[in-house]
Design an enzyme around this catalytic site. Structure first.
Site, PDB file in Angstrom:
ATOM      1  N   HIS A  63       0.838  -1.198   0.000  1.00  0.00           N
ATOM      2  CA  HIS A  63       0.000   0.000   0.000  1.00  0.00           C
ATOM      3  C   HIS A  63       0.870   1.244   0.000  1.00  0.00           C
ATOM      4  CE1 HIS A  63       1.134  -0.506   4.222  1.00  0.00           C
ATOM      5  NE2 HIS A  63       0.908   0.786   4.383  1.00  0.00           N
ATOM      6  N   ASP A 109       0.833   5.130   2.013  1.00  0.00           N
ATOM      7  CA  ASP A 109       0.169   5.799   3.128  1.00  0.00           C
ATOM      8  C   ASP A 109      -0.523   7.047   2.577  1.00  0.00           C
ATOM      9  OD1 ASP A 109       1.222   3.850   4.762  1.00  0.00           O
ATOM     10  OD2 ASP A 109       2.902   5.074   5.459  1.00  0.00           O
ATOM     11  N   HIS A 151       4.811   0.073  -0.021  1.00  0.00           N
ATOM     12  CA  HIS A 151       5.572  -0.725   0.934  1.00  0.00           C
ATOM     13  C   HIS A 151       4.690  -1.829   1.498  1.00  0.00           C
ATOM     14  CE1 HIS A 151       3.703   2.660   3.077  1.00  0.00           C
ATOM     15  NE2 HIS A 151       3.668   1.899   4.168  1.00  0.00           N
ATOM     16  N   ARG A 185       8.074  -8.740  15.387  1.00  0.00           N
ATOM     17  CA  ARG A 185       8.427  -7.388  14.946  1.00  0.00           C
ATOM     18  C   ARG A 185       7.406  -6.429  15.547  1.00  0.00           C
ATOM     19  NH1 ARG A 185      10.574  -4.079  10.877  1.00  0.00           N
ATOM     20  NH2 ARG A 185       9.187  -2.412  10.170  1.00  0.00           N
TER      21      ARG A 185
HETATM   22  C1  LIG Z   1      -7.879  -1.036   3.967  1.00  0.00           C
HETATM   23  C2  LIG Z   1      -7.620   0.107   4.536  1.00  0.00           C
HETATM   24  C3  LIG Z   1      -6.830   0.260   5.817  1.00  0.00           C
HETATM   25  C4  LIG Z   1      -6.448   1.714   5.797  1.00  0.00           C
HETATM   26  C5  LIG Z   1      -7.748   2.307   5.254  1.00  0.00           C
HETATM   27  C6  LIG Z   1      -7.988   1.439   4.026  1.00  0.00           C
HETATM   28  O1  LIG Z   1      -9.309   1.483   3.550  1.00  0.00           O
HETATM   29  C7  LIG Z   1      -7.008   1.902   2.920  1.00  0.00           C
HETATM   30  C8  LIG Z   1      -5.739   2.582   3.515  1.00  0.00           C
HETATM   31  C9  LIG Z   1      -5.252   1.922   4.814  1.00  0.00           C
HETATM   32  C10 LIG Z   1      -4.220   2.747   5.559  1.00  0.00           C
HETATM   33  C11 LIG Z   1      -2.758   2.441   5.171  1.00  0.00           C
HETATM   34  C12 LIG Z   1      -1.839   3.355   5.999  1.00  0.00           C
HETATM   35  C13 LIG Z   1      -2.208   3.419   7.471  1.00  0.00           C
HETATM   36  O2  LIG Z   1      -1.800   2.223   8.111  1.00  0.00           O
HETATM   37  C14 LIG Z   1      -3.741   3.593   7.651  1.00  0.00           C
HETATM   38  C15 LIG Z   1      -4.071   3.835   9.126  1.00  0.00           C
HETATM   39  C16 LIG Z   1      -4.219   4.680   6.762  1.00  0.00           C
HETATM   40  O3  LIG Z   1      -4.408   5.840   7.040  1.00  0.00           O
HETATM   41  O4  LIG Z   1      -4.504   4.155   5.513  1.00  0.00           O
HETATM   42  C17 LIG Z   1      -4.444   2.406   7.009  1.00  0.00           C
HETATM   43  C18 LIG Z   1      -5.987   2.350   7.113  1.00  0.00           C
HETATM   44  C19 LIG Z   1      -6.468   1.550   8.315  1.00  0.00           C
HETATM   45  O5  LIG Z   1      -5.792   0.614   8.782  1.00  0.00           O
HETATM   46  O6  LIG Z   1      -7.579   1.827   8.778  1.00  0.00           O
HETATM   47  O1  LIG Z   2       5.188  -2.208  10.265  1.00  0.00           O
HETATM   48  C1  LIG Z   2       5.759  -1.566   9.415  1.00  0.00           C
HETATM   49  O2  LIG Z   2       6.972  -1.517   9.321  1.00  0.00           O
HETATM   50  C2  LIG Z   2       4.960  -0.757   8.397  1.00  0.00           C
HETATM   51  C3  LIG Z   2       3.526  -0.562   8.798  1.00  0.00           C
HETATM   52  C4  LIG Z   2       2.768   0.253   7.810  1.00  0.00           C
HETATM   53  O3  LIG Z   2       3.107   0.324   6.657  1.00  0.00           O
HETATM   54  C5  LIG Z   2       1.574   0.973   8.263  1.00  0.00           C
HETATM   55  O4  LIG Z   2       1.234   0.860   9.469  1.00  0.00           O
HETATM   56  O5  LIG Z   2       0.962   1.672   7.431  1.00  0.00           O
HETATM   57 FE   LIG Z   3       2.153   2.012   5.647  1.00  0.00          FE
END
Ligand SMILES: C=C1C[C@]23C[C@@]1(O)CC[C@H]2[C@@]12CC[C@H](O)[C@@](C)(C(=O)O1)[C@H]2[C@@H]3C(=O)O
Ligand SMILES: O=C(O)CCC(=O)C(=O)O
Ligand SMILES: [Fe+2]
Length: 359
Positions: free
Chosen positions: A219, A221, A292, A303
Site C-alpha cells: 500500500h 500511506d 511498501h 516485529r
Molecule cells: C484497507 C484500509 C486500511 C487503511 C484504510 C484502508 O481502507 C485503505 C488505507 C489503509 C491505511 C494504510 C496506511 C495506514 O496504516 C492507515 C491507518 C491509513 O491511514 O490508511 C491504514 C488504514 C487503516 O488501517 O484503517
Molecule cells: O510495520 C511496518 O513496518 C509498516 C507498517 C505500515 O506500513 C503501516 O502501518 O501503514
Molecule cells: Fe504504511
C-alpha cells in the site's frame, strides 16, 4: 559539512532472483547546513519516496518505553485487548486491516496522534474499567507523539526550504495545526513466520519458494508524511522503481511498472520516512508516495513498529503551489475528501488517480 551519506545496504527481493545491493538514502538531521540537508531530502523523496533518518533527536528512551508498554499490552489475552474497542477510528485491531476485507498477520493499536489535549484518545478509554486501561501505554504514546511530530514538522519545513517551494504554504504547519488529523499506529507481527500460508505475498505464491506470511499488504500511506520506527526485527520492504527518479508525475499506477521489492534492514535507533499520497499531490507528482509492505520473518522475536502518520486538519485544501504548476496533475481536494475515498477502498488500491485533472 553535510554528513548525510548513502550507506544503507539492501538485498533485492523477487521478482529479480539475483541478489544485488541497493543503497537507500540516509539523512542526518543534526547537520547544521539546513539547505544541504533540504536538498538531500528532496532528492530522496523524488527518487524513492523513502529515506532513513539518523540523529533525529527523538530520545531512545521515548521509543523503548513505548515499545515496552506496547509489548505489555499485546501480551494480554484477546478478550482483554478487545476491551479497548475496535479501531474505529481508535482502538485495537487483529488481522483485519480497515473495513474492506483486507487481512494481514498483524495486531495493532490505533491512537490519536494530533498532540491535542485528549491525545491519545481519552474518551474512547473512558468506557474501559480502570484495571484494563492501558494508562502507562497511553502516557508513553503521548510523550512519543510530542517528539515525533516535531521531527515530522522539521522534515516538512526542510522540504519547503527548496527553491521551488519557497513561498509555498508551510508544510510543517499542516501537521502542527490545531485539529490536525495525525494518527499513531503500533503494529505487532508474530514471530516464527506466523504459520499462516493464506496471506502470502503474490511473489511467494507464484513459486518464489519464499514461504513467508504477509504481515501488512502492499500500500501507500494516504497522509502527508509517515515517520516509522521498529525494533530490531526486519520485514519491511519498499518498492523501488527501476527508473527511480524519472519524475514523470504519474506514480499512482498501483504497483505497476518495473522495479523490485527492497528489504529495509531494521535499525531501532533510526527513523524511516515515507512520502504519503498528499505530499505527492502537493508536489504535483514530483515526489512519489512509496509502496511498501511487511513480510513475516522467521525470527523468533515478534516485529514491532510504530508509525506516526502526519495529516492536516480535515478541511485543509490540498493543491500544489503555483511554482510547481507546469501542468497541474491533480485537482484541488480536501484531506477529508481524500480520506473518505481512501477508507472506502482496499488497502492496495491506488487512489490518487481519482483526483487527476481531466486531460
Ligand atoms: C484497507 C484500509 C486500511 C487503511 C484504510 C484502508 O481502507 C485503505 C488505507 C489503509 C491505511 C494504510 C496506511 C495506514 O496504516 C492507515 C491507518 C491509513 O491511514 O490508511 C491504514 C488504514 C487503516 O488501517 O484503517
Ligand atoms: O510495520 C511496518 O513496518 C509498516 C507498517 C505500515 O506500513 C503501516 O502501518 O501503514
Ligand atoms: Fe504504511
Amino acid at each position: 559539512m553535510v554528513v548525510a551519506s548513502h550507506t544503507q545496504e539492501c538485498l533485492n527481493q523477487p521478482p529479480s532472483e539475483k541478489a544485488t545491493t541497493l543503497q537507500l538514502p540516509v539523512i542526518d538531521l543534526s547537520c547544521a547546513d539546513r539547505s544541504a540537508t533540504s536538498r538531500l531530502i528532496v532528492e530522496a523523496c523524488e527518487k524513492y519516496g523513502f529515506f532513513k533518518v539518523v540523529n533525529h533527536g527523538v530520545p531512545f528512551d521515548a521509543i523503548t518505553r513505548l515499545e515496552e508498554e506496547s509489548l505489555r499490552f499485546f501480551s494480554r489475552t484477546g478478550p482483554e485487548k478487545q476491551r479497548v474497542g475496535a479501531p474505529n477510528p481508535f482502538g485495537y485491531g487483529f488481522k483485519n486491516i480497515g473495513f474492506n476485507g483486507d487481512l494481514g498477520e498483524v495486531e495493532y493499536l490505533m491512537m490519536d496522534g494530533s498532540g491535542g489535549s485528549s491525545s491519545p484518545d481519552d474518551e474512547t478509554l473512558e468506557c474501559i474499567p480502570p484495571d484494563h486501561r492501558p494508562d502507562n501505554l497511553r502516557s508513553a504514546a503521548r510523550a512519543y507523539v510530542e517528539v515525533v511530530r516535531g521531527v515530522a514538522c522539521e522534515i516538512l519545513d526542510l522540504i519547503t526550504l527548496t527553491e521551488e517551494l519557497l513561498g509555498a504554504p508551510s508544510l510543517g504547519g499542516m501537521i502542527r495545526a490545531e485539529g490536525n488529523d495525525s494518527v499513531l499506529r503500533i503494529n505487532f507481527y508474530p514471530a516464527n513466520g506466523g504459520g499462516s500460508a493464506d496471506v502470502r505475498p503474490a511473489a511467494s505464491r507464484a513459486g518464489g519458494g519464499d514461504d513467508v506470511g504477509l504481515g501488512f499488504g502492499e500500500h501507500t500511506d494516504p497522509q502527508v508524511l509517515t515517520v516509522l520506527t521498529s525494533n530490531d526485527v526486519g520485514g519491511l520492504q519498499v518498492w523501488v522503481r527501476q527508473e527511480a527518479g524519472d519524475g514523470d508525475g504519474d506514480g499512482d499506477g498501483g504497483g505497476s511498472g518495473r522495479g523490485w521489492w527492497t528489504a529495509v534492514p531494521p535499525d531501532p535507533t533510526a527513523l524511516w520516512v515515507n512520502v504519503g499520497d498528499l505530499l505527492q499531490a502537493i508536489t504535483n507528482g514530483r515526489f512519489e508516495s512509496v509502496r511498501h509492505r511487511v513480510v513475516l520473518t522467521t525470527s523468533s522475536k515478534p516485529r514491532m513498529s510504530v508509525a506516526f502518520f502526519g495529516a492536516p486538519p480535515l478541511d485543509t485544501l490540498i493543491s500544489s503551489p503555483n511554482q510547481l504548476h507546469h501542468q497541474p496533475v491533480y485537482r484541488p481536494f480536501t484531506w477529508s475528501e481524500y480520506k473518505t475515498a481512501t477508507y472506502s477502498r482496499k488497502l492496495g488500491d491506488s487512489r490518487l488517480h481519482l483526483f487527476r485533472r481531466c486531460e
